[in-house]
Design an enzyme around this catalytic site. Structure first.
Site, PDB file in Angstrom:
ATOM      1  N   ASP A   9       0.785  -1.235   0.000  1.00  0.00           N
ATOM      2  CA  ASP A   9       0.000   0.000   0.000  1.00  0.00           C
ATOM      3  C   ASP A   9       0.819   1.289   0.000  1.00  0.00           C
ATOM      4  O   ASP A   9       0.526   2.221   0.764  1.00  0.00           O
ATOM      5  CB  ASP A   9      -0.952   0.012   1.195  1.00  0.00           C
ATOM      6  N   LYS A 103      -7.094  -4.683  -3.294  1.00  0.00           N
ATOM      7  CA  LYS A 103      -7.863  -5.210  -2.163  1.00  0.00           C
ATOM      8  C   LYS A 103      -8.853  -4.157  -1.671  1.00  0.00           C
ATOM      9  O   LYS A 103      -8.715  -2.972  -1.978  1.00  0.00           O
ATOM     10  CB  LYS A 103      -6.933  -5.629  -1.021  1.00  0.00           C
ATOM     11  N   CYS A 145      -1.972  -2.420   7.728  1.00  0.00           N
ATOM     12  CA  CYS A 145      -1.930  -3.349   6.593  1.00  0.00           C
ATOM     13  C   CYS A 145      -0.640  -4.158   6.529  1.00  0.00           C
ATOM     14  O   CYS A 145      -0.662  -5.315   6.092  1.00  0.00           O
ATOM     15  CB  CYS A 145      -2.172  -2.594   5.293  1.00  0.00           C
TER      16      CYS A 145
END
Length: 217
Positions: A9, A103, A145
């Protein structure tokens, strides 16, 4: 040993100036690019994940649209598919990325294992197809994450290293707690400089022990 790199990310909305920007995010982007320039040959595959949320609803309660976000389970809108905030940070070179994972498409998602690649394959399926046994993890955010992705990788039987010089978290206290948790769960907490000794099992083992001790401190 067949190793992969997970880049978690590294997106505009999670770096400085973004909707959920964290301090050090841009430096992580640049550092990962440098890592790939110097050490791409260490990896059979390079994965990069992105949150890729819907913009027309709350993504299963993930977006706080009608109330204030609690920044634990609910968040301000971020990384909406097709917007600049969802794109990779410009300092991150994606030339060496083999597998792009999206995602959180309409639902909450933290771990890279909750996403799919452009062909619709899961991360688990791609890892199995290539015989990946070891994973290095970098990216954002350490306490969310990155944490979730490492825990899932360990659950899938992978040997995992987290490079502390190439992660950035939401808050120092929760990031330190996350690294300690990951170390206790079985991940090696170290720095990317360990790659300078690649091929030396003794060197890796020593770095892992030092990282675990640091995480547990």
């Amino acid at each position: 040993m067949t190793r992969a790199l997970f880049i978690i990310d590294v997106q505009n909305d999670f770096t400085e100036g973004g909707a959920l920007g964290v301090d050090g995010g841009a430096a992580v982007a640049a550092g990962v690019t440098e890592l790939l320039t110097r050490r791409r040959g260490e990896y059979e595959l390079v994965f990069a994940s992105r949150d890729w949320h819907a913009g027309d609803h709350d993504n299963g309660g993930h977006f706080a649209l009608d109330s204030e976000p609690n920044f634990v389970d609910t968040w301000p809108p971020h990384c909406v598919a097709g917007t600049p905030g969802a794109e990779y940070h410009p300092a991150l070179s994606i030339d060496e990325v083999d597998v792009h994972i999206r995602k959180g498409q309409g639902v909450p998602a933290y771990s890279i294992f909750e996403g799919t690649d452009d062909a619709g394959d899961t991360v688990s399926a791609v890892l199995a197809r290539h015989g990946i046994t070891d994973i290095d993890v970098v990216g954002i955010a350490t306490d969310y994450c990155v944490r979730a992705s490492v825990l899932d990788a360990l659950e899938h039987g992978q040997h995992v290293r987290v490079f502390t010089d190439l992660v950035a978290g939401v808050a120092p206290t929760s990031s330190e707690a996350a690294l300690a948790e990951l170390g206790h769960a079985g991940a090696t907490i170290t720095e990317s400089s360990v790659l300078a000794g690649a091929g030396s099992e003794a060197g890796d083992a020593g770095a892992g022990a030092a990282g675990d001790a640091e995480a547990g401190a």
